[in-house]
Design an enzyme around this catalytic site. Structure first.
Site, PDB file in Angstrom:
ATOM      1  CG  HIS A  84      -2.056   1.262   1.158  1.00 38.31           C
ATOM      2  ND1 HIS A  84      -1.750   2.207   1.373  1.00 38.31           N
ATOM      3  CD2 HIS A  84      -3.388   0.817   0.966  1.00 38.31           C
ATOM      4  CE1 HIS A  84      -2.796   3.000   1.316  1.00 38.31           C
ATOM      5  NE2 HIS A  84      -3.698   2.166   1.040  1.00 38.31           N
ATOM      6  CD  GLU A 156      -2.581   2.142  -3.025  1.00 39.00           C
ATOM      7  OE1 GLU A 156      -3.440   2.509  -2.194  1.00 39.00           O
ATOM      8  OE2 GLU A 156      -1.390   1.962  -2.632  1.00 39.00           O
TER       9      GLU A 156
END
Length: 242
Positions: A84, A156
């Site tokens: 992430h 992302e």
């Protein structure tokens, strides 16, 4: 890093009271480590996957504060997010370390959601595709999968996370289409079956146009997932378009 175990328990209970599962759309929920067992127990018997937000590359050892693949597996957790942007940019995780994590998780029988994406400076410098290619190549180096469901890619863009700025549909589509092209080179027989998600300020207002994009298979929902009504509304929209 949101919701105490008691708050997570209340959220999970309310979620299963309200949501109506339909179609092939899957719901995956990734609480903090301290809430995993609580949420896992509440969702028992429901078609909801409970996964972890992170994992270490080593099975055990002198890594105080870390959580290993065997620990998660023993809890019945077999999905994990790796790479992430907050792990990369706040905690300094390198592509080499992320690659070690992915290898450990896959070899340990877990399903990996690998996050990739560029910063604002990288996008403005025209390096989006270079960053995507570099991260995928390094993070998946030597990673063997026999089942495409073992790997999910979440694009992302770092500049859209927690900022309220969402990528324009054409930006999301061209980036994820490029992800798919790179996956064809790494896993030529499986690329079309590997799910690709969009993450970055997705909410109930913008999710439909993102779900309709040809290469977007779903969303990695951040802040909007903390609001029960909004998360359920996103799920309802996903059941129609994903």
């Amino acid at each position: 890093m949101n919701k105490t175990p008691s708050e997570a328990r209340a959220f999970a209970r309310d979620l299963i009271k309200i949501v109506r599962f339909s179609g092939d759309t899957k719901m995956w929920v990734f609480p903090s480590f301290v809430s995993l067992s609580v949420v896992k127990e509440i969702f028992t018997g429901y078609d909801i996957v409970v996964g972890a937000q992170n994992v270490h590359s080593q099975k055990s050892g002198a890594f105080t504060g870390e959580v290993s693949v065997p620990m998660l597996k023993d809890m019945g957790i077999d999905h994990v997010i790796i790479g992430h942007s907050e792990r990369r940019h706040i905690f300094g995780e390198s592509d080499q370390f992320i690659n070690e994590k992915v290898k450990s998780a896959i070899s340990g029988g877990m399903n990996v959601i690998l996050c990739i994406g560029e910063t604002l400076d990288e996008r403005q410098s025209g390096k989006t595709f270079d960053v995507i290619k570099d991260q995928l190549t390094k993070d998946l180096e030597g990673v063997k999968i026999e089942d495409p469901q073992r790997l999910t890619i979440a694009y992302e863009p770092v500049w859209a996370i927690g900022t309220g700025v969402v990528a324009q549909p054409y930006q999301a589509q061209e980036a994820i289409a490029y992800v798919r092209d790179q996956l064809r080179k790494i896993y030529p027989d499986m690329a079309e079956k590997i799910s690709c998600l969009y993450g970055g300020s997705m909410n109930k207002e913008n999710c439909q146009e993102l779900f309709l994009l040809p290469d977007v298979d779903g969303g990695l929902i951040g802040g909007a997932s903390l609001k029960l009504d909004e998360f359920i509304e996103i799920y309802k929209i996903a059941t129609k378009f994903c």
